[in-house]
Write an enzyme that holds these catalytic residues in place. Structure first.
Site, PDB file in Angstrom:
ATOM      1  N   ARG A  71       1.057  -1.108   0.009  1.00  7.81           N
ATOM      2  CA  ARG A  71       0.058   0.012   0.024  1.00  7.81           C
ATOM      3  C   ARG A  71       0.668   1.117   0.023  1.00  7.81           C
ATOM      4  NH1 ARG A  71      -3.834  -0.170   4.829  1.00  7.81           N
ATOM      5  NH2 ARG A  71      -4.889  -1.916   3.818  1.00  7.81           N
ATOM      6  N   ARG A 140      -2.182   6.499   9.482  1.00  4.99           N
ATOM      7  CA  ARG A 140      -1.986   5.963   8.235  1.00  4.99           C
ATOM      8  C   ARG A 140      -2.197   7.140   7.247  1.00  4.99           C
ATOM      9  NH1 ARG A 140      -3.666   0.433   8.203  1.00  4.99           N
ATOM     10  NH2 ARG A 140      -2.798  -0.472  10.070  1.00  4.99           N
ATOM     11  N   LYS A 205      -3.539   0.906  14.792  1.00  3.08           N
ATOM     12  CA  LYS A 205      -3.561   1.964  13.783  1.00  3.08           C
ATOM     13  C   LYS A 205      -4.117   3.016  14.189  1.00  3.08           C
ATOM     14  CE  LYS A 205      -5.831  -0.950  11.045  1.00  3.08           C
ATOM     15  NZ  LYS A 205      -7.028  -1.892  10.179  1.00  3.08           N
ATOM     16  N   LYS A 207      -6.005   6.595  12.215  1.00  7.94           N
ATOM     17  CA  LYS A 207      -6.323   7.516  10.934  1.00  7.94           C
ATOM     18  C   LYS A 207      -7.005   9.007  11.119  1.00  7.94           C
ATOM     19  CE  LYS A 207      -7.625   2.976   9.224  1.00  7.94           C
ATOM     20  NZ  LYS A 207      -8.300   1.961   8.466  1.00  7.94           N
ATOM     21  N   CYS A 421     -15.121  -4.006  -0.107  1.00  6.48           N
ATOM     22  CA  CYS A 421     -13.700  -4.215   0.212  1.00  6.48           C
ATOM     23  C   CYS A 421     -12.877  -5.212  -0.605  1.00  6.48           C
ATOM     24  CB  CYS A 421     -13.526  -4.520   1.682  1.00  6.48           C
ATOM     25  SG  CYS A 421     -13.887  -6.194   2.118  1.00  6.48           S
ATOM     26  N   CYS A 427      -7.151 -11.181   0.985  1.00  7.83           N
ATOM     27  CA  CYS A 427      -7.348 -10.832   2.426  1.00  7.83           C
ATOM     28  C   CYS A 427      -7.457 -12.113   3.274  1.00  7.83           C
ATOM     29  CB  CYS A 427      -8.455  -9.833   2.456  1.00  7.83           C
ATOM     30  SG  CYS A 427      -8.565  -9.366   4.363  1.00  7.83           S
ATOM     31  N   CYS A 466     -15.766  -8.971   6.054  1.00  6.70           N
ATOM     32  CA  CYS A 466     -15.742  -9.405   7.504  1.00  6.70           C
ATOM     33  C   CYS A 466     -16.109  -8.050   8.300  1.00  6.70           C
ATOM     34  CB  CYS A 466     -14.410  -9.915   7.671  1.00  6.70           C
ATOM     35  SG  CYS A 466     -13.274  -8.558   8.025  1.00  6.70           S
ATOM     36  N   CYS A 470     -13.757  -2.443   6.074  1.00  9.11           N
ATOM     37  CA  CYS A 470     -12.619  -1.741   5.421  1.00  9.11           C
ATOM     38  C   CYS A 470     -13.448  -0.733   4.243  1.00  9.11           C
ATOM     39  CB  CYS A 470     -11.831  -2.557   4.641  1.00  9.11           C
ATOM     40  SG  CYS A 470     -10.819  -3.416   5.882  1.00  9.11           S
TER      41      CYS A 470
HETATM   42 FE1  SRM Z   1      -8.647  -2.411   6.203  1.00 13.96          FE
HETATM   43  C1  SRM Z   1      -7.230  -4.949   7.773  1.00 13.96           C
HETATM   44  C2  SRM Z   1      -7.715  -3.660   3.134  1.00 13.96           C
HETATM   45  C3  SRM Z   1      -9.457   0.550   4.620  1.00 13.96           C
HETATM   46  C4  SRM Z   1     -10.393  -1.574   9.090  1.00 13.96           C
HETATM   47  N1  SRM Z   1      -7.738  -3.988   5.640  1.00 13.96           N
HETATM   48  C5  SRM Z   1      -7.087  -4.865   6.591  1.00 13.96           C
HETATM   49  C6  SRM Z   1      -6.306  -5.799   5.802  1.00 13.96           C
HETATM   50  C7  SRM Z   1      -4.734  -5.463   5.756  1.00 13.96           C
HETATM   51  C8  SRM Z   1      -6.281  -7.319   6.076  1.00 13.96           C
HETATM   52  C9  SRM Z   1      -5.301  -7.823   7.002  1.00 13.96           C
HETATM   53  O1  SRM Z   1      -4.862  -7.313   8.305  1.00 13.96           O
HETATM   54  O2  SRM Z   1      -4.514  -8.660   6.979  1.00 13.96           O
HETATM   55  C10 SRM Z   1      -6.911  -5.892   4.337  1.00 13.96           C
HETATM   56  C11 SRM Z   1      -5.946  -6.158   3.194  1.00 13.96           C
HETATM   57  C12 SRM Z   1      -6.717  -6.719   2.111  1.00 13.96           C
HETATM   58  C13 SRM Z   1      -6.243  -7.040   0.744  1.00 13.96           C
HETATM   59  O3  SRM Z   1      -5.938  -8.011   0.365  1.00 13.96           O
HETATM   60  O4  SRM Z   1      -5.714  -5.775   0.062  1.00 13.96           O
HETATM   61  C14 SRM Z   1      -7.544  -4.563   4.401  1.00 13.96           C
HETATM   62  N2  SRM Z   1      -8.624  -1.609   4.430  1.00 13.96           N
HETATM   63  C15 SRM Z   1      -8.365  -2.346   3.080  1.00 13.96           C
HETATM   64  C16 SRM Z   1      -8.545  -1.619   2.074  1.00 13.96           C
HETATM   65  C17 SRM Z   1      -7.448  -1.863   0.782  1.00 13.96           C
HETATM   66  C18 SRM Z   1     -10.126  -1.895   1.608  1.00 13.96           C
HETATM   67  C19 SRM Z   1     -10.479  -1.516   0.230  1.00 13.96           C
HETATM   68  O5  SRM Z   1     -11.170  -2.342  -0.343  1.00 13.96           O
HETATM   69  O6  SRM Z   1     -10.100  -0.190  -0.207  1.00 13.96           O
HETATM   70  C20 SRM Z   1      -8.573  -0.103   2.609  1.00 13.96           C
HETATM   71  C21 SRM Z   1      -7.222   0.344   2.651  1.00 13.96           C
HETATM   72  C22 SRM Z   1      -7.123   1.941   3.205  1.00 13.96           C
HETATM   73  C23 SRM Z   1      -5.952   2.579   2.745  1.00 13.96           C
HETATM   74  O7  SRM Z   1      -5.512   2.774   1.756  1.00 13.96           O
HETATM   75  O8  SRM Z   1      -5.098   2.813   4.033  1.00 13.96           O
HETATM   76  C24 SRM Z   1      -9.064  -0.445   4.090  1.00 13.96           C
HETATM   77  N3  SRM Z   1      -9.706  -0.747   6.825  1.00 13.96           N
HETATM   78  C25 SRM Z   1     -10.074   0.327   5.904  1.00 13.96           C
HETATM   79  C26 SRM Z   1     -10.916   1.074   6.641  1.00 13.96           C
HETATM   80  C27 SRM Z   1     -11.519   2.465   5.937  1.00 13.96           C
HETATM   81  C28 SRM Z   1     -11.027   3.621   6.258  1.00 13.96           C
HETATM   82  O9  SRM Z   1     -10.090   3.737   6.871  1.00 13.96           O
HETATM   83  O10 SRM Z   1     -11.628   4.697   5.864  1.00 13.96           O
HETATM   84  C29 SRM Z   1     -11.388   0.447   7.907  1.00 13.96           C
HETATM   85  C30 SRM Z   1     -12.341   0.996   8.795  1.00 13.96           C
HETATM   86  C31 SRM Z   1     -11.980   2.310   9.681  1.00 13.96           C
HETATM   87  C32 SRM Z   1     -11.387   2.040  10.708  1.00 13.96           C
HETATM   88  O11 SRM Z   1     -10.215   1.797  10.780  1.00 13.96           O
HETATM   89  O12 SRM Z   1     -12.041   1.801  11.736  1.00 13.96           O
HETATM   90  C33 SRM Z   1     -10.621  -0.531   7.962  1.00 13.96           C
HETATM   91  N4  SRM Z   1      -8.955  -3.114   8.152  1.00 13.96           N
HETATM   92  C34 SRM Z   1      -9.665  -2.820   9.177  1.00 13.96           C
HETATM   93  C35 SRM Z   1      -9.488  -3.605  10.317  1.00 13.96           C
HETATM   94  C36 SRM Z   1     -10.332  -3.379  11.688  1.00 13.96           C
HETATM   95  C37 SRM Z   1      -9.421  -2.341  12.495  1.00 13.96           C
HETATM   96  C38 SRM Z   1     -10.115  -2.357  13.872  1.00 13.96           C
HETATM   97  O13 SRM Z   1     -10.399  -1.207  14.420  1.00 13.96           O
HETATM   98  O14 SRM Z   1     -10.565  -3.231  14.437  1.00 13.96           O
HETATM   99  C39 SRM Z   1      -8.620  -4.338   9.735  1.00 13.96           C
HETATM  100  C40 SRM Z   1      -8.082  -5.646  10.838  1.00 13.96           C
HETATM  101  C41 SRM Z   1      -7.062  -5.221  11.870  1.00 13.96           C
HETATM  102  O15 SRM Z   1      -6.546  -3.895  11.824  1.00 13.96           O
HETATM  103  O16 SRM Z   1      -6.914  -6.024  12.703  1.00 13.96           O
HETATM  104  C42 SRM Z   1      -8.193  -4.342   8.616  1.00 13.96           C
HETATM  105 FE1  SF4 Z   2     -10.407  -7.997   4.449  1.00 13.19          FE
HETATM  106 FE2  SF4 Z   2     -12.150  -7.895   6.398  1.00 13.19          FE
HETATM  107 FE3  SF4 Z   2     -11.121  -5.691   5.211  1.00 13.19          FE
HETATM  108 FE4  SF4 Z   2     -12.653  -6.806   3.585  1.00 13.19          FE
HETATM  109  S1  SF4 Z   2     -13.170  -5.876   5.509  1.00 13.19           S
HETATM  110  S2  SF4 Z   2     -10.492  -6.109   3.320  1.00 13.19           S
HETATM  111  S3  SF4 Z   2     -12.332  -9.021   4.304  1.00 13.19           S
HETATM  112  S4  SF4 Z   2     -10.180  -7.184   6.638  1.00 13.19           S
END
Ligand code: SRM
Ligand code: SF4
Length: 563
Positions: A71, A140, A205, A207, A421, A427, A466, A470
């Protein structure tokens, strides 16, 4: 790996270096050491494996098909055509041929081999891009509003987003050493100090983003830290500060929940960095370090209270918080299509389904961006904005994009307001499909909308594989969150402007159930809606779903539906 192991790995990593360089040099496996997979996140890099291949590889007694996701850090999602060309080349030569636009205004590459990682990073560095702190327990990518009629105010906010991103970067030089110079530092020497983060960085993390009403494209109330710009014309007066937003939760764990940020006061423009540092260090010092599921800033606020937080911010920053100024949002989506810029040239907001640019689409964009576009912006809703286009180029560009299936001319309002997502196959946390499934489900939902004659009404629909959320599904009027293959929790009733969370309406639903529910609800919406009323607001007014007052109610047991 336990949550305490993660803290220990950070602590003993010598400034996020660990043994990453040794792992890169090991030809016996496509993977790196498990402890290093924690550290590479801080460098923007995730170790993954192709989940479609897992069973076959297991049967063939092969190790999983390890690969990496990278990323990039792009504050405000703004890049030049030269930087675009570098991203395009990496996607085409080193990754799986696609470029994935994310929900935080940046891009990801999937399917990278371990051997190509240093080449990739050097290509980023050559065009002044990096992936530092794109993931990991740090601040981030900083988001900033995309304004269709960009003027000086929008440029100022973008500049502030960049400065915020720079200020909150970790101090370690590890990224450059490992990926660019490939140099090992003396293991007996202590790493450089981390004045902002300390040796264990943040508990989780973090944001941040900047919004400019009336557009809430950055979903400001989902950010740990947000700044809502208050302006008079093009003059920036200051910011309302928001704290404690977040989406992630876990199925069946009531002490985890999505949370909408609180607006805590107004600050002058020049106080932004001091307040941001104060908030970040409060979370560093008081955030949960034992249980990562409760380690986000939103839970620190839940535990300590807003009054405590405000007093801490004032004490650490020396900035007084004035009463918040009034503001109003109209929507949390992107403005797509052609818009005239103040300088008479044009910008094109381009719909990209679920942010995935396919090889033929990258090919179509190549000559357009190389010769006829001045700036490129990635949006918070996984779309693309091409700016600085001469009016005389518009027609040809439109035609070239259409041949590659890009552009929104045949796309319904529902689809333009939908996102999913990544989920499967990359993922590791996905419980159900999202990006690969939502387009088909939308086709069926479009049919229902057409049947009730509402297909041109915008309704936000978001799917996540899940509960991590995201795609920010808890801020969609219709939200789907994966439970198991083919099964989703189905949420309803968020506000179209991103200022109200939705609520669980149907648990563990399959497609048949979801479509039957939507058919019935669309039918009622079509006949009972008031002029200009949005779907989420209608569901609440009609008593179909109760408005959520606090995030802990989002997943509360489903109340009896009043007919
Ligand atoms: Fe996310 C984890 C993809 C935005 C909440 N996110 C992940 C991971 C890295 C999976 C992992 O930990 O193994 C995913 C990678 C998937 C892949 O194969 O690419 C992933 N997140 C994404 C992206 C690519 C989704 C998308 O379709 O665009 C977004 C990348 C953002 C960026 O450029 O930085 C993405 N993730 C978000 C958002 C939205 C936002 O930030 O505006 C959220 C919700 C907001 C928040 O953070 O509360 C989000 N991602 C998570 C979480 C849950 C965090 C939590 O508070 O519990 C995880 C899991 C974790 O951190 O353990 C996670
Ligand atoms: Fe992966 Fe869950 Fe984030 Fe979708 S919402 S990219 S399944 S961690």
């Amino acid at each position: 790996m336990s949550d305490l192991d993660v803290e220990q790995i950070k602590l003993s990593s010598r400034g996020l270096r660990g043994s990453i360089l040794d792992g890169l040099a090991d030809p016996a496996t496509g993977a790196i050491a498990e402890s290093d997979t924690v550290l590479t996140k801080f460098h923007g890099l995730y170790q993954q494996d192709d989940r479609d291949q897992r069973q076959r590889r297991r049967e063939a007694r092969l190790e999983p098909l390890y690969q990496f996701m990278l990323r990039v850090r792009i504050p405000g999602g703004d890049i030049s055509p030269e930087q675009w060309a570098a991203l395009d080349r990496v996607a085409t030569d080193l990754a799986n041929g696609t470029l994935r636009l994310t929900t935080r205004q940046t891009v990801q590459f999937h399917g990278l081999a371990k051997e190509s990682l240093q080449t990739l990073m050097r290509r980023l560095d050559a065009v002044l891009l990096d992936s530092i702190a794109a993931c990991g327990d740090v601040n981030r990518n900083v988001m900033s509003r995309i304004e269709p009629n960009a003027g000086p105010l929008e440029a100022e906010l973008l500049d502030r987003a960049r400065r915020l991103s720079e200020r909150l970067l970790p101090a370690t030089n590890a990224w450059r050493e490992i990926w660019i110079d490939g140099e090992k530092i003396d293991p007996d020497q202590p790493p450089e100090p981390e004045p902002l983060y300390g040796a264990t960085y943040l508990p989780r993390k973090f944001k941040a983003g900047i919004a400019l009403p009336p557009v809430n494209d950055v979903d400001i109330l989902s950010q740990d830290l947000g700044f809502i710009a208050i302006a008079e014309g093009e003059r920036l007066l200051g910011f309302n500060v928001t704290v404690g937003g977040g989406m992630g939760c876990s199925h069946g764990q009531a002490d985890t929940f999505p949370r909408l940020a609180d607006v805590i006061g107004f600050i002058a423009p020049e106080a932004l960095l001091a307040v941001a540092e104060a908030v970040l260090t409060i979370q560093r010092d008081h955030g949960e370090r034992v249980n990562r599921k409760r380690a986000r800033f939103k839970y620190t606020i839940e535990s300590h209270g807003l009054d405590w937080l405000k007093a801490e911010i004032v004490e650490r920053s020396g900035v007084e918080l004035a009463p918040a100024r009034p503001f109003q949002f109209t929507h949390n989506g992107d403005s797509l299509g052609w818009q005239e810029q103040p300088d008479g040239r044009w910008r094109l907001g381009l719909f990209v389904e679920n942010g995935r640019l396919l090889p033929r689409q990258l090919e179509a964009l190549r000559p357009i961006i190389a010769g006829r576009v001045e700036r490129i912006r990635f949006t918070p809703n996984q779309n693309l904005v091409l700016g600085g286009i001469a009016g005389s180029d518009r027609k040809a560009i439109q035609a070239e994009l259409a041949t590659a299936g890009l552009g929104e001319s045949n796309t319904s309002a529902l689809r333009r307001h939908a996102m999913a997502c990544v989920a499967l196959p990359t993922c590791g946390l996905a419980m159900a499909e999202a990006e690969r499934y939502l387009p088909d489900l939308l086709t069926r939902i479009e049919e229902l909308a057409a049947r009730h004659d509402i297909e041109q009404l915008p309704i936000t629909i978001r799917m996540s594989g899940c509960p991590n959320g995201c795609s920010r599904p808890y801020l969609a009027e219709i939200g789907f969150v994966g439970r198991a293959p083919g099964r989703y929790n189905f949420y309803l009733g968020a506000a179209f402007d991103g200022t109200r969370l939705n609520r669980l309406y149907r648990d563990n639903a399959d497609e048949t159930r979801i479509l039957a529910d939507i058919d019935e609800l669309f039918g009622r919406f079509a006949t009972e809606r008031r002029p200009e009323e949005h779907f989420g607001d209608f569901l609440i007014r009609a008593g179909i779903i109760e408005a959520v007052r606090h995030g802990s109610e989002v997943n509360a047991p489903i109340p009896v539906v009043v007919p």
